[in-house]
Design a protein around this motif. Structure first.
Motif, PDB file in Angstrom:
ATOM      1  N   LEU A  35      13.804 -12.254   0.108  1.00  0.00           N
ATOM      2  CA  LEU A  35      12.622 -11.537   0.580  1.00  0.00           C
ATOM      3  C   LEU A  35      11.372 -12.066  -0.114  1.00  0.00           C
ATOM      4  CD1 LEU A  35      13.985  -7.888   0.598  1.00  0.00           C
ATOM      5  CD2 LEU A  35      13.643  -9.383   2.551  1.00  0.00           C
ATOM      6  N   ARG A  36      10.255 -11.958   0.571  1.00  0.00           N
ATOM      7  CA  ARG A  36       8.991 -12.415  -0.013  1.00  0.00           C
ATOM      8  C   ARG A  36       8.584 -11.499  -1.168  1.00  0.00           C
ATOM      9  NH1 ARG A  36       4.671 -12.506   4.246  1.00  0.00           N
ATOM     10  NH2 ARG A  36       5.716 -10.600   4.881  1.00  0.00           N
ATOM     11  N   PRO A  37       7.910 -12.059  -2.181  1.00  0.00           N
ATOM     12  CA  PRO A  37       7.498 -11.241  -3.336  1.00  0.00           C
ATOM     13  C   PRO A  37       6.614 -10.052  -2.964  1.00  0.00           C
ATOM     14  CG  PRO A  37       7.329 -13.550  -3.887  1.00  0.00           C
ATOM     15  CD  PRO A  37       7.650 -13.474  -2.418  1.00  0.00           C
ATOM     16  N   LEU A  38       5.765 -10.184  -1.948  1.00  0.00           N
ATOM     17  CA  LEU A  38       4.926  -9.053  -1.532  1.00  0.00           C
ATOM     18  C   LEU A  38       5.788  -7.900  -1.025  1.00  0.00           C
ATOM     19  CD1 LEU A  38       2.152  -7.810  -0.939  1.00  0.00           C
ATOM     20  CD2 LEU A  38       2.289  -8.869   1.316  1.00  0.00           C
ATOM     21  N   VAL A  39       6.774  -8.208  -0.217  1.00  0.00           N
ATOM     22  CA  VAL A  39       7.668  -7.173   0.316  1.00  0.00           C
ATOM     23  C   VAL A  39       8.460  -6.533  -0.824  1.00  0.00           C
ATOM     24  CG1 VAL A  39       9.637  -6.739   1.829  1.00  0.00           C
ATOM     25  CG2 VAL A  39       7.834  -8.296   2.554  1.00  0.00           C
ATOM     26  N   VAL A  40       8.900  -7.352  -1.762  1.00  0.00           N
ATOM     27  CA  VAL A  40       9.636  -6.831  -2.916  1.00  0.00           C
ATOM     28  C   VAL A  40       8.761  -5.875  -3.717  1.00  0.00           C
ATOM     29  CG1 VAL A  40      10.756  -7.457  -5.077  1.00  0.00           C
ATOM     30  CG2 VAL A  40      11.132  -8.848  -3.049  1.00  0.00           C
ATOM     31  N   GLY A  41       7.535  -6.284  -3.998  1.00  0.00           N
ATOM     32  CA  GLY A  41       6.627  -5.446  -4.772  1.00  0.00           C
ATOM     33  C   GLY A  41       6.322  -4.127  -4.098  1.00  0.00           C
ATOM     34  N   LEU A  42       6.041  -4.172  -2.807  1.00  0.00           N
ATOM     35  CA  LEU A  42       5.735  -2.934  -2.078  1.00  0.00           C
ATOM     36  C   LEU A  42       6.944  -2.010  -2.007  1.00  0.00           C
ATOM     37  CD1 LEU A  42       3.586  -4.361   0.847  1.00  0.00           C
ATOM     38  CD2 LEU A  42       2.798  -3.082  -1.146  1.00  0.00           C
ATOM     39  N   THR A  43       8.117  -2.587  -1.824  1.00  0.00           N
ATOM     40  CA  THR A  43       9.327  -1.769  -1.753  1.00  0.00           C
ATOM     41  C   THR A  43       9.651  -1.129  -3.097  1.00  0.00           C
ATOM     42  OG1 THR A  43      10.165  -3.231  -0.031  1.00  0.00           O
ATOM     43  CG2 THR A  43      11.758  -1.790  -1.106  1.00  0.00           C
ATOM     44  N   VAL A  44       9.498  -1.890  -4.161  1.00  0.00           N
ATOM     45  CA  VAL A  44       9.769  -1.348  -5.500  1.00  0.00           C
ATOM     46  C   VAL A  44       8.791  -0.234  -5.824  1.00  0.00           C
ATOM     47  CG1 VAL A  44       9.698  -1.903  -7.955  1.00  0.00           C
ATOM     48  CG2 VAL A  44      10.911  -3.397  -6.392  1.00  0.00           C
ATOM     49  N   VAL A  45       7.530  -0.411  -5.490  1.00  0.00           N
ATOM     50  CA  VAL A  45       6.535   0.638  -5.743  1.00  0.00           C
ATOM     51  C   VAL A  45       6.851   1.876  -4.903  1.00  0.00           C
ATOM     52  CG1 VAL A  45       4.104   1.248  -5.430  1.00  0.00           C
ATOM     53  CG2 VAL A  45       4.711  -0.911  -6.490  1.00  0.00           C
ATOM     54  N   ALA A  46       7.204   1.679  -3.639  1.00  0.00           N
ATOM     55  CA  ALA A  46       7.516   2.818  -2.779  1.00  0.00           C
ATOM     56  C   ALA A  46       8.737   3.580  -3.284  1.00  0.00           C
ATOM     57  CB  ALA A  46       7.753   2.335  -1.353  1.00  0.00           C
ATOM     58  N   TYR A  47       9.770   2.847  -3.675  1.00  0.00           N
ATOM     59  CA  TYR A  47      10.969   3.515  -4.175  1.00  0.00           C
ATOM     60  C   TYR A  47      10.711   4.150  -5.540  1.00  0.00           C
ATOM     61  CZ  TYR A  47      15.760   4.416  -5.501  1.00  0.00           C
ATOM     62  OH  TYR A  47      16.899   5.025  -5.904  1.00  0.00           O
TER      63      TYR A  47
END
Length: 70
Positions: A35-47
């Motif tokens: 996964l792209r780092p942006l998607v990873v960052g947004l998902t981690v923040v959301a979770y």
């Protein structure tokens, strides 16, 4: 009183290291799947923002109607 302070400090340490483990583990897993780092960052923040409230959410009782359907 001393036991209360010790439990508070121990709980704070568990919270800190648990959050670090959650973020590093989920980011590493997502990156391993490509996964792209942006998607990873947004998902981690959301979770991460919803994870602390999960254990305190009331569990529904068997056969009980949900609050939304009342």
């Amino acid at each position: 009183m001393l036991l209360d302070v010790a439990q508070l400090l121990l709980g704070g340490l568990f919270l800190y290291f648990g959050a670090e483990w959650l973020v590093k583990g989920s980011a590493g897993l997502a990156l391993a799947f490509g996964l792209r780092p942006l998607v990873v960052g947004l998902t981690v923040v959301a979770y991460g923002t919803s994870a602390p409230s999960t254990p305190s959410a009331p569990a529904p009782r068997a056969g009980a109607a949900s609050r939304a359907s009342r």
